[in-house]
Structure formats: C-alpha cells, structure tokens
Design a protein around this motif. Sequence first.
Motif, PDB file in Angstrom:
ATOM      1  N   UNK A 555       0.580  -1.028   0.031  1.00  0.00           N
ATOM      2  CA  UNK A 555      -0.260  -0.234  -0.106  1.00  0.00           C
ATOM      3  C   UNK A 555       0.776   1.030   0.373  1.00  0.00           C
ATOM      4  N   UNK A 556       0.162   2.200  -0.366  1.00  0.00           N
ATOM      5  CA  UNK A 556       0.567   3.673  -0.108  1.00  0.00           C
ATOM      6  C   UNK A 556       0.827   4.015   1.111  1.00  0.00           C
ATOM      7  N   UNK A 557       1.948   4.426   2.276  1.00  0.00           N
ATOM      8  CA  UNK A 557       1.652   5.236   2.979  1.00  0.00           C
ATOM      9  C   UNK A 557       2.335   6.724   3.059  1.00  0.00           C
ATOM     10  N   UNK A 558       1.014   7.394   3.564  1.00  0.00           N
ATOM     11  CA  UNK A 558       1.250   8.986   3.189  1.00  0.00           C
ATOM     12  C   UNK A 558       0.753   9.733   4.639  1.00  0.00           C
ATOM     13  N   UNK A 559       1.918  10.283   5.359  1.00  0.00           N
ATOM     14  CA  UNK A 559       1.902  10.572   6.343  1.00  0.00           C
ATOM     15  C   UNK A 559       1.125  12.035   6.424  1.00  0.00           C
ATOM     16  N   UNK A 560       0.351  12.164   7.341  1.00  0.00           N
ATOM     17  CA  UNK A 560      -0.630  13.502   7.282  1.00  0.00           C
ATOM     18  C   UNK A 560       0.125  14.567   7.667  1.00  0.00           C
ATOM     19  N   UNK A 561       1.355  14.907   8.369  1.00  0.00           N
ATOM     20  CA  UNK A 561       1.981  15.985   8.394  1.00  0.00           C
ATOM     21  C   UNK A 561       2.861  16.067   6.806  1.00  0.00           C
ATOM     22  N   UNK A 562       3.020  15.490   5.868  1.00  0.00           N
ATOM     23  CA  UNK A 562       3.277  15.704   4.745  1.00  0.00           C
ATOM     24  C   UNK A 562       2.575  16.139   3.660  1.00  0.00           C
ATOM     25  N   UNK A 563       3.030  16.996   3.022  1.00  0.00           N
ATOM     26  CA  UNK A 563       1.887  17.188   1.663  1.00  0.00           C
ATOM     27  C   UNK A 563       2.646  16.340   0.987  1.00  0.00           C
ATOM     28  N   UNK A 564       1.832  15.561   0.109  1.00  0.00           N
ATOM     29  CA  UNK A 564       1.986  14.904  -1.341  1.00  0.00           C
ATOM     30  C   UNK A 564       1.684  15.500  -2.585  1.00  0.00           C
ATOM     31  N   UNK A 565       0.001  15.731  -1.804  1.00  0.00           N
ATOM     32  CA  UNK A 565      -1.338  16.048  -3.206  1.00  0.00           C
ATOM     33  C   UNK A 565      -1.667  16.573  -2.659  1.00  0.00           C
ATOM     34  N   UNK A 566      -2.301  18.129  -3.281  1.00  0.00           N
ATOM     35  CA  UNK A 566      -3.373  18.779  -2.800  1.00  0.00           C
ATOM     36  C   UNK A 566      -4.956  18.641  -2.664  1.00  0.00           C
ATOM     37  N   UNK A 567      -5.298  17.193  -3.255  1.00  0.00           N
ATOM     38  CA  UNK A 567      -5.781  16.567  -3.783  1.00  0.00           C
ATOM     39  C   UNK A 567      -6.730  15.528  -1.972  1.00  0.00           C
ATOM     40  N   UNK A 568      -5.837  15.732  -1.632  1.00  0.00           N
ATOM     41  CA  UNK A 568      -6.107  14.695  -0.544  1.00  0.00           C
ATOM     42  C   UNK A 568      -5.802  15.175   1.221  1.00  0.00           C
ATOM     43  N   UNK A 569      -5.760  16.832   1.093  1.00  0.00           N
ATOM     44  CA  UNK A 569      -5.181  18.017   2.004  1.00  0.00           C
ATOM     45  C   UNK A 569      -6.260  17.589   2.897  1.00  0.00           C
ATOM     46  N   UNK A 570      -7.460  17.836   2.226  1.00  0.00           N
ATOM     47  CA  UNK A 570      -8.812  17.832   3.769  1.00  0.00           C
ATOM     48  C   UNK A 570      -7.872  16.367   4.622  1.00  0.00           C
ATOM     49  N   UNK A 571      -8.556  15.484   3.733  1.00  0.00           N
ATOM     50  CA  UNK A 571      -8.438  13.710   4.748  1.00  0.00           C
ATOM     51  C   UNK A 571      -7.383  14.312   5.220  1.00  0.00           C
ATOM     52  N   UNK A 572      -6.888  14.027   4.875  1.00  0.00           N
ATOM     53  CA  UNK A 572      -4.933  14.612   5.771  1.00  0.00           C
ATOM     54  C   UNK A 572      -5.193  15.100   6.792  1.00  0.00           C
ATOM     55  N   UNK A 573      -5.992  16.545   7.317  1.00  0.00           N
ATOM     56  CA  UNK A 573      -6.337  17.275   8.009  1.00  0.00           C
ATOM     57  C   UNK A 573      -6.937  16.787   9.212  1.00  0.00           C
ATOM     58  N   UNK A 574      -7.667  16.362   8.841  1.00  0.00           N
ATOM     59  CA  UNK A 574      -8.953  15.544   9.048  1.00  0.00           C
ATOM     60  C   UNK A 574      -8.587  14.475   9.935  1.00  0.00           C
ATOM     61  N   UNK A 575      -7.632  13.836   9.549  1.00  0.00           N
ATOM     62  CA  UNK A 575      -7.068  12.582  10.463  1.00  0.00           C
ATOM     63  C   UNK A 575      -5.908  13.150  11.950  1.00  0.00           C
ATOM     64  N   UNK A 576      -5.946  14.021  11.059  1.00  0.00           N
ATOM     65  CA  UNK A 576      -4.838  15.144  12.161  1.00  0.00           C
ATOM     66  C   UNK A 576      -5.410  15.608  13.197  1.00  0.00           C
ATOM     67  N   UNK A 577      -6.625  16.128  12.743  1.00  0.00           N
ATOM     68  CA  UNK A 577      -7.455  16.193  13.861  1.00  0.00           C
ATOM     69  C   UNK A 577      -7.759  15.136  14.952  1.00  0.00           C
ATOM     70  N   UNK A 578      -7.897  13.765  14.692  1.00  0.00           N
ATOM     71  CA  UNK A 578      -8.424  13.092  14.596  1.00  0.00           C
ATOM     72  C   UNK A 578      -7.206  11.767  15.442  1.00  0.00           C
ATOM     73  N   UNK A 579      -6.067  12.873  15.630  1.00  0.00           N
ATOM     74  CA  UNK A 579      -4.959  11.852  16.252  1.00  0.00           C
ATOM     75  C   UNK A 579      -4.394  10.887  15.536  1.00  0.00           C
ATOM     76  N   UNK A 580      -4.489  10.627  13.769  1.00  0.00           N
ATOM     77  CA  UNK A 580      -4.738   9.563  13.099  1.00  0.00           C
ATOM     78  C   UNK A 580      -3.105  10.311  12.023  1.00  0.00           C
TER      79      UNK A 580
END
Length: 684
Positions: A555-580
Amino acid sequence: MEFFSLRIFKGMQRMSESVFVGLCEIVGTSQLVALRRETVDIREMVKRRISPNLGIIQMLSGSMREGFRLKGSDKDIMFWGNNHRVIMDMSQSEYYNTANTVLILSESSESPPGFTLLQSLTSRITRTIYSALVRMNDRAYISSSIFRQLTVSLIFPNSTEHGPCGTGIVGNLEYDTAMCFICDSWPSSASSWIDRCHAWPNPEVVHDIVRNGCHFVAIGHPLGIHKNEEWRISFSQAEYKLVYSMNHSQFLTYGLLKIFLKEVIDQQSEETNKLLCSYHMKTTVFWVIQKNILPYWCPQNLLTGFWVCFKLLLKWVYKGICPNFFIPQNNMFLTKINGSAQNRLFLQLHELYEKGLACLLHSSSIRSFIIDVLYIPRLFICTNERLSEVQHDYHLVHESDFGALFSYTTRLTEVLQTERLLKTVEQLVQLPLTHYQALPLQRLTVAIFQSLAFITSNRYTYTGVNKQMYIADKLSCHMLKLATKFGLVSDMLYIAMYYYKTLRYREALSVLEMTKVKLAQPYLMYDGHVDRERYIEAVGGQSLSTKMRQAVADDIILHNAICYISELIPEQQSAIQNRETILDIPVFVMLHFLEFLCYRHIDTTLSQAALDELQVLVHHDQGIYIYDLHREISWEILGISQQMAGNLQAALYSYQQSLTQHPYHKIQTATHMRIQDVVSQLNN
C-alpha cells in the motif's frame, strides 16, 4: 512385552513428529518465528533511539511479541513516558537527573506479593498523574484505578477497560493497550527467581532480563487493602526474552497449550471458559522447563512435553495454586479459581486427563495430524522446517514494514528530525545485523528518502525558474529514484506523485505506465495474494532486493504531516485532528487516481477511462485489492475523482459509502465537508 512397549514408544514418537509438523504450519517454523521476532526487535530499537526524552515509548508484548500469529490473537502494546522512572528505594535517585526525570517510588510493604504502591516524588508531573494522585499518610500516591480511567482511551478512542488495559477492535484485530511505568531495577520480591536459574535460562539471558528491570501496570490486587491504589509488577519484557530462549519444540509445546486451551478447555462449559488464560499456559511451560522435568525437548517427545505441562496445570487447579514464575508467593488462582468454580474446572480437566492424549482429538486444529498417524501408520513424516521461498519472502516483506514509524517522531516536517532518523539507521547498519534485521532498515531508509523528498519540495513553490527550487527539485528526484532501487514495485508511485505535484504530468504518466505494467504481472505479490508457481518461475532464487523491486507491491503510506498532493489535504487534516498519523491507500486505488489526475491535463478521454477503472475497482473488489479497513479511503478517493469530473450524483453516493465504512483513517470531517460542497453545487 518389551517389543510391545517399543512399538508404543515409536508410535508416540511418530505422533509427536506429526503434531510438530502440524504446529509448524499453524504456529510457524523456527525460521518464521525468528523472522517475526527479529523484525519487531529492530523496529522497536529504532523507535527508542529516535524517541525524545519527553516522548512515549511503546513495546509490543504478549503472544505477538513472542512470535505467534494465531488466528484471533489480540495485539498487546505497553506504553510509558520516556522521562518517568520508578525507583525501588531512595538511594537509586542519585542515578537520575531529576531536572528532566519524573521519579516515582515503589512501596510494597503493605501490598500482596507482586503488587506495590507508587509514590510521586517530584512536583513536576504530567496533568494525568496529577489528576490520579491520592493522599495517604501525608504522602501523594498515584491511584491505579484513576490513572487507568484517565488513560484507557488515550491510544485508541472508545476503548473499554480490561484489567490494566484499554481494549477494543480495529477492523478484525483486537487490541490491549496498557499505559504503565518502567523501572530500571529488578524488584527485590523477585530476587529468588535469579537464584533458581541454574539450568534455564542461561546466565546471559538472566543478566539481560535483570538489567532491563520491570514495569508497573495499573491494576491492584482484588484482595489488597489498597486495591484501587496498588499497581501490579509486570514482567512482560522478561517473559518474551524467556520465550525467545526456548528451543522450537518448547515453543511449539507452549503453542499447543494455547490451542488446547482455546479449542478444548474453553469449550467445556460457559461457567469455566474464562477461568484459565494463555498466561497460565505460559507460566506452566516456564516452570516445567526450569524444573527440568523433561530433560530433552525435541520433535519426537513434543507430546510428552505437552502431557507433563497438562499434568502440572491439573495439579495447580486441584490445589487452587498457580505460582507466578517470578514471584511464587503471588498465587494467580487466588481470586478466580476457588470454591465451586475450582471444583467444576478440575472435574472437567480430569475428564480430559483420563482420556490421555486422545483429548487432543477434541482440537479441530490438531486432530488431523494425530489421525493421519493413527490410520496411516507408515506415513512418512518430514520435520524439515525450511520455509518455502514464496512463504519466506511474503512474511519477511510483511513483517519488515515499519508502518507508521514516522508518526513516532515529534515533528516529521522538521528535516532535522528526519535526518536524526537517518543517522540512527546509519549507526544500526554498523552493528552485526541478521538478514531479518537488515531488511526493515532497508525499507525504513526507503521511507525516509521518500518523506525527505516531499519535505524538501514543500519548502519551495514550483515555478521552474528559481535556483534554490531547482536544486531542491534535483535532490528530491534523486532521493525518490534512489528509493525505488531498494524499494518495492509500488514505490514508483511516489515518483509519479512528485511529478504530478510539480506539474510534470507527462513524466508522471510515463512512470505510471511502467508501474502499471509491473503491477499487472501474474507473479506479483500483494497483500498476501500471489501465484506461487509464477512467482518462483519469474524471480525464484534471486536476491530479495531484486524480488522486491520487480515482483512485490504494498500500500501507499502518506504521512499526514506531509503534503503529497493537494487533492488529499482535507483528508490528511481531518485525520490529524483525530490523532491519526497516516493514510494507508491501496496501491491500485492510488494508481488509477494518479492516472485520472494527470490525464485531466492532457486527454479527457483517457482521464474518463482511468476514472472508470477506479470505479470498477472500488465498486466490485472482493477484498483482493482493497482490504476492508481501506474501503473508507478508497470510496473517498473515488468520490473526489467523480466530483472533479463533474459527476456530482456519483460523487455524493461515493462519499456516503465512505461514511458507512469502518472509520479507520478518521477522515469523516473531510467527507462531510465534501458532501456539503457537492450538495451546494447540486442546488445551484
């Protein structure tokens, strides 16, 4: 008569060998068990070296740490503050810098064997400890019951109390997490254990165990006068080191007892199926080995070892006494196995005992290995433990994954922290590592390069003219290409992501096309699925690095502290808010998503074709390419693509489907936001 006895003896040997082989299939060969242990060890070694003084240390314990991967087993993890230490007496305080270490004193004079009170010695403590303080005799003690209530959901939200742990289920995996305290000293109440270690374990193991001390978990003795304040001494670290020191026949005997407990003993009646636990089985094996009741443990007398352990367990139940291996005065049957419950359990075990080894026929897992020998007496039994090449490769790749290691660092976005991680790897590779320890470090290095590439790129805005940006871009590209030389087939997608992020759509598509060809090969190994014959035909006998680069995907692992592609920024920010800390995206979902994104800027027909492929995959996959826990993010990505393509009704359906899946990635906030956006567009 002697001839008859000899035939019985040989029959027992053959049956033991058959069960040994069967247990190697169920529990694992010595090679596979070593692989599991050594990869866990190296992961934790890296984590501890990079953990800051104020950080949290974690340790996998229980059966998974010991090398088991039995179906239905839970995952036990212990956590403790790196700057907290329990001391056994005040004289030990001189060994610590009290300016940055929180000291806690163990007081066991009023507690039952194996339990203690923990007195807070310093005023500079965490909010959690402060909230758990109770005063007794003008001293401040940490209440285990209050501490447990405060920390039960600290690691995983919505966990429930189970002994000293927080327990719950993520997907199909049940977990137990215990927030605890560590002590660098061996408790005096367990000093007699050191004196008992004559034959087993050997002096080196004893020294290592004693040198690493013990832990304290938040549960008191039910009959203690301070049961709500007391803490139990945990020897989890010592126990897995003892299990490591077993030979494979001893380890499989332990595994057989665990299986026998689950499939036979616990099936006797609902009244008694919770009285015994796996820890009692482990304790039984420890005592039998140390007492040298069975001098020689080998495949031919595995069943003899099982029977000796079963007899000891039966004796303990009869007496109502199960002595803790480290502190024998601690009777682990004291509060659960007594009175009428004890009598019922003993009668049930004695009934099994009277059946002799035929009691193992009640085990669905073991039965066939006994019947094969009984009905085919000349059956050839091979006890060769060598793993098949495919099985070996799969387990090594799977076990060596560092997963969300980066989330363990304080701030991944700081290059300094990532460089510290690299330096740790550089130091570790100088050590005499086993093959099983080297591969995790290789995979970690690949992950570091990938993360550093995007961290470096995110410091600059891509314009194509700035000199610093040009240098950073060259460096990022070099790190990503270097990572693919030592990584998996799927690691090529990080290059494609980077090219898309930096507006080089044709270069990204070129990489995606190469990756697509490799992922379409019939010999690909992905998520446990592989055609063994074609895999061996294609890459058999080659180095593991070559196999990984040509025939293994993950699988492809995206660390939420890093921006990989802008299209997934909302999902990463949502996950960070929930300690994921990560998004774990199925490789084929990411492949089609990137194809869709890139073709949008080049060819709308091909863009729609990529979207169609993504839609078919998400709608119709039967768990082959999309694991259950990853359906949430997969539906989300499909919805994002459909919304971008202007198919709003389909996007709305996909987002709604994402919300119905297990919330593994904690992206619901982003999903609700996207649903509102789609509804708003539909109403305009």
